[in-house]
Design a protein around this motif. Structure first.
Motif, PDB file in Angstrom:
ATOM      1  N   PHE A 137       0.732  -1.299   0.028  1.00 41.19           N
ATOM      2  CA  PHE A 137       0.168  -0.170   0.012  1.00 41.19           C
ATOM      3  C   PHE A 137       0.970   1.262   0.100  1.00 41.19           C
ATOM      4  CE2 PHE A 137      -2.083   3.279   2.228  1.00 41.19           C
ATOM      5  CZ  PHE A 137      -3.182   3.443   1.373  1.00 41.19           C
ATOM      6  N   PRO A 138       1.857   1.248   0.813  1.00 38.75           N
ATOM      7  CA  PRO A 138       2.759   2.557   0.725  1.00 38.75           C
ATOM      8  C   PRO A 138       3.223   2.828  -0.577  1.00 38.75           C
ATOM      9  CG  PRO A 138       3.329   1.298   2.658  1.00 38.75           C
ATOM     10  CD  PRO A 138       2.347   0.522   1.953  1.00 38.75           C
ATOM     11  N   ARG A 139       3.692   1.699  -1.288  1.00 36.61           N
ATOM     12  CA  ARG A 139       4.284   1.967  -2.658  1.00 36.61           C
ATOM     13  C   ARG A 139       3.301   2.418  -3.345  1.00 36.61           C
ATOM     14  NH1 ARG A 139       7.836  -2.491  -5.629  1.00 36.61           N
ATOM     15  NH2 ARG A 139       7.987  -2.995  -3.651  1.00 36.61           N
ATOM     16  N   LEU A 140       1.754   2.095  -3.541  1.00 39.59           N
ATOM     17  CA  LEU A 140       0.918   2.506  -4.386  1.00 39.59           C
ATOM     18  C   LEU A 140       0.701   4.125  -3.974  1.00 39.59           C
ATOM     19  CD1 LEU A 140      -1.462   2.068  -6.342  1.00 39.59           C
ATOM     20  CD2 LEU A 140      -2.633   1.401  -4.634  1.00 39.59           C
ATOM     21  N   VAL A 141       0.494   4.390  -2.939  1.00 39.66           N
ATOM     22  CA  VAL A 141       0.317   5.906  -2.436  1.00 39.66           C
ATOM     23  C   VAL A 141       1.682   6.606  -2.918  1.00 39.66           C
ATOM     24  CG1 VAL A 141      -0.006   7.297  -0.306  1.00 39.66           C
ATOM     25  CG2 VAL A 141      -1.192   5.091  -0.608  1.00 39.66           C
ATOM     26  N   THR A 142       2.765   6.163  -2.882  1.00 43.23           N
ATOM     27  CA  THR A 142       3.785   7.089  -3.211  1.00 43.23           C
ATOM     28  C   THR A 142       3.952   7.179  -4.703  1.00 43.23           C
ATOM     29  OG1 THR A 142       5.223   6.008  -1.460  1.00 43.23           O
ATOM     30  CG2 THR A 142       6.752   7.290  -3.127  1.00 43.23           C
ATOM     31  N   GLU A 143       3.729   6.090  -5.565  1.00 44.47           N
ATOM     32  CA  GLU A 143       3.540   6.139  -6.928  1.00 44.47           C
ATOM     33  C   GLU A 143       2.544   7.323  -7.230  1.00 44.47           C
ATOM     34  OE1 GLU A 143       2.711   2.549  -8.619  1.00 44.47           O
ATOM     35  OE2 GLU A 143       4.496   1.532  -8.093  1.00 44.47           O
ATOM     36  N   ILE A 144       1.431   7.349  -6.727  1.00 44.39           N
ATOM     37  CA  ILE A 144       0.489   8.251  -6.957  1.00 44.39           C
ATOM     38  C   ILE A 144       0.886   9.869  -6.491  1.00 44.39           C
ATOM     39  CG2 ILE A 144      -1.709   9.232  -6.298  1.00 44.39           C
ATOM     40  CD1 ILE A 144      -2.758   6.273  -6.164  1.00 44.39           C
ATOM     41  N   GLY A 145       1.596   9.744  -5.237  1.00 40.60           N
ATOM     42  CA  GLY A 145       2.121  11.128  -4.807  1.00 40.60           C
ATOM     43  C   GLY A 145       3.307  11.663  -5.618  1.00 40.60           C
ATOM     44  N   VAL A 146       3.887  10.795  -6.279  1.00 40.55           N
ATOM     45  CA  VAL A 146       5.214  11.286  -6.871  1.00 40.55           C
ATOM     46  C   VAL A 146       4.878  12.532  -7.901  1.00 40.55           C
ATOM     47  CG1 VAL A 146       7.065  10.904  -8.644  1.00 40.55           C
ATOM     48  CG2 VAL A 146       6.768   9.337  -6.756  1.00 40.55           C
ATOM     49  N   LYS A 147       3.889  12.343  -8.848  1.00 45.25           N
ATOM     50  CA  LYS A 147       3.446  13.219  -9.696  1.00 45.25           C
ATOM     51  C   LYS A 147       2.936  14.456  -9.111  1.00 45.25           C
ATOM     52  CE  LYS A 147      -0.607  12.842 -11.671  1.00 45.25           C
ATOM     53  NZ  LYS A 147      -1.820  12.518 -12.186  1.00 45.25           N
ATOM     54  N   HIS A 148       2.108  14.227  -8.080  1.00 46.33           N
ATOM     55  CA  HIS A 148       1.401  15.324  -7.438  1.00 46.33           C
ATOM     56  C   HIS A 148       2.622  16.398  -6.513  1.00 46.33           C
ATOM     57  CE1 HIS A 148      -2.673  14.579  -8.280  1.00 46.33           C
ATOM     58  NE2 HIS A 148      -2.131  13.170  -8.081  1.00 46.33           N
ATOM     59  N   ALA A 149       3.662  15.568  -6.037  1.00 45.71           N
ATOM     60  CA  ALA A 149       4.845  16.444  -5.396  1.00 45.71           C
ATOM     61  C   ALA A 149       5.423  17.246  -6.432  1.00 45.71           C
ATOM     62  CB  ALA A 149       5.563  15.393  -4.874  1.00 45.71           C
ATOM     63  N   TRP A 150       5.797  16.504  -7.694  1.00 49.32           N
ATOM     64  CA  TRP A 150       6.453  17.309  -8.859  1.00 49.32           C
ATOM     65  C   TRP A 150       5.762  18.735  -9.151  1.00 49.32           C
ATOM     66  CZ3 TRP A 150      11.083  16.584 -11.709  1.00 49.32           C
ATOM     67  CH2 TRP A 150      12.147  15.570 -11.026  1.00 49.32           C
ATOM     68  N   ASN A 151       4.333  18.328  -9.323  1.00 51.13           N
ATOM     69  CA  ASN A 151       3.749  19.307  -9.787  1.00 51.13           C
ATOM     70  C   ASN A 151       3.610  20.590  -8.648  1.00 51.13           C
ATOM     71  OD1 ASN A 151       2.861  18.246 -12.177  1.00 51.13           O
ATOM     72  ND2 ASN A 151       0.879  17.682 -11.262  1.00 51.13           N
ATOM     73  N   ALA A 152       3.724  20.159  -7.331  1.00 50.66           N
ATOM     74  CA  ALA A 152       3.640  20.995  -6.370  1.00 50.66           C
ATOM     75  C   ALA A 152       4.884  21.984  -6.301  1.00 50.66           C
ATOM     76  CB  ALA A 152       3.292  20.747  -4.976  1.00 50.66           C
TER      77      ALA A 152
ATOM     78  N   PHE B  58       4.498  10.833  -0.188  1.00 51.28           N
ATOM     79  CA  PHE B  58       3.463   9.898   0.497  1.00 51.28           C
ATOM     80  C   PHE B  58       2.296  10.644   0.957  1.00 51.28           C
ATOM     81  CE2 PHE B  58       1.680   7.393   4.017  1.00 51.28           C
ATOM     82  CZ  PHE B  58       1.534   6.191   3.248  1.00 51.28           C
ATOM     83  N   TYR B  59       2.576  11.739   1.634  1.00 48.88           N
ATOM     84  CA  TYR B  59       1.388  12.745   1.945  1.00 48.88           C
ATOM     85  C   TYR B  59       0.569  13.178   0.737  1.00 48.88           C
ATOM     86  CZ  TYR B  59      -0.761  17.212   2.930  1.00 48.88           C
ATOM     87  OH  TYR B  59      -1.660  18.288   3.262  1.00 48.88           O
ATOM     88  N   CYS B  60       1.248  13.419  -0.489  1.00 53.59           N
ATOM     89  CA  CYS B  60       0.717  13.944  -1.621  1.00 53.59           C
ATOM     90  C   CYS B  60      -0.262  12.682  -2.039  1.00 53.59           C
ATOM     91  CB  CYS B  60       1.688  14.354  -2.603  1.00 53.59           C
ATOM     92  SG  CYS B  60       2.369  15.913  -2.531  1.00 53.59           S
ATOM     93  N   GLY B  61       0.398  11.646  -2.052  1.00 50.67           N
ATOM     94  CA  GLY B  61      -0.660  10.483  -2.622  1.00 50.67           C
ATOM     95  C   GLY B  61      -1.773  10.308  -1.754  1.00 50.67           C
ATOM     96  N   LEU B  62      -1.693  10.262  -0.400  1.00 52.54           N
ATOM     97  CA  LEU B  62      -2.871  10.163   0.375  1.00 52.54           C
ATOM     98  C   LEU B  62      -3.703  11.294   0.208  1.00 52.54           C
ATOM     99  CD1 LEU B  62      -0.933   9.195   4.056  1.00 52.54           C
ATOM    100  CD2 LEU B  62      -2.507   7.828   2.342  1.00 52.54           C
ATOM    101  N   THR B  63      -3.406  12.387   0.144  1.00 53.79           N
ATOM    102  CA  THR B  63      -4.316  13.463  -0.257  1.00 53.79           C
ATOM    103  C   THR B  63      -5.053  13.189  -1.658  1.00 53.79           C
ATOM    104  OG1 THR B  63      -2.903  15.092   0.920  1.00 53.79           O
ATOM    105  CG2 THR B  63      -4.491  16.131  -0.514  1.00 53.79           C
ATOM    106  N   ALA B  64      -4.262  12.693  -2.865  1.00 59.06           N
ATOM    107  CA  ALA B  64      -5.103  12.878  -3.873  1.00 59.06           C
ATOM    108  C   ALA B  64      -5.974  11.382  -3.691  1.00 59.06           C
ATOM    109  CB  ALA B  64      -3.911  12.429  -5.058  1.00 59.06           C
ATOM    110  N   LEU B  65      -5.451  10.676  -3.000  1.00 56.29           N
ATOM    111  CA  LEU B  65      -6.476   9.518  -3.056  1.00 56.29           C
ATOM    112  C   LEU B  65      -7.797   9.653  -2.299  1.00 56.29           C
ATOM    113  CD1 LEU B  65      -4.383   6.371  -2.235  1.00 56.29           C
ATOM    114  CD2 LEU B  65      -5.948   6.778  -4.293  1.00 56.29           C
TER     115      LEU B  65
END
Length: 158
Positions: A76-91, A114-121
């Motif tokens: 689960f942390p890997r999935l959330v981090t994969e989602i969060g990478v794109k959002h962290a780079w945009n921020a 990870f925080y960005c991934g959680l927020t996006a989910l």
């Protein structure tokens, strides 16, 4: 990672043991019941049939492809981090364009990703129709009804 464990296995028994371990971890995480029946069938068949020797490149190729596709379901942390990478780079891009010099560190910070991934989910649960490309790989593995249940279960985990 997953596929290297399969490729390092020297005997059919080691491959079977590895596949049984993957199935066990999927069941513990509650993702097994959401998998597409064809994928469950391949994994179950390959892990249970004693007569399979795994000499065929095609069979091993299919198993490696399946394991690559379900890799994010196992962590689960890997999935959330994969989602969060794109959002962290945009921020980072937005903040640096506004003149924030500290934003350079954000893009590679694992905790921030990870925080960005959680927020996006969480936002995807609130805003209908919002989907993340990182979840498309998961969507290809899960059945149609199983994908919706899996995404809803992510919210309960958080």
């Amino acid at each position: 990672m997953l596929d290297t464990g399969l490729l390092k296995a020297s005997s059919a028994e080691e491959i079977r043991r590895y596949l049984k371990d993957v199935i066990h971890r999927l069941k513990i995480r509650g993702a097994w019941r959401h998998l597409d029946p064809a994928i469950k069938g391949w994994l179950t068949l390959a892990s249970k049939l004693e007569s399979i020797k795994f000499r065929s490149r095609e069979v091993l190729s299919v198993l490696v492809k399946i394991l690559k596709r379900i890799k994010s379901l196992l962590s689960f942390p890997r999935l959330v981090t994969e989602i969060g990478v794109k959002h962290a780079w945009n921020a980072w891009r937005i903040a640096s364009s506004w003149g924030n010099r500290d934003a350079e560190r954000w893009k590679n910070d694992r905790a921030y990703q990870f925080y960005c991934g959680l927020t996006a989910l969480q936002l995807s649960r609130i805003v209908p129709g919002m989907i993340h490309p990182e979840l498309n790989a998961v969507k290809n593995v899960l059945s149609f009804r199983g994908f919706g249940r899996f995404v809803r279960s992510l919210g309960r985990v958080l």
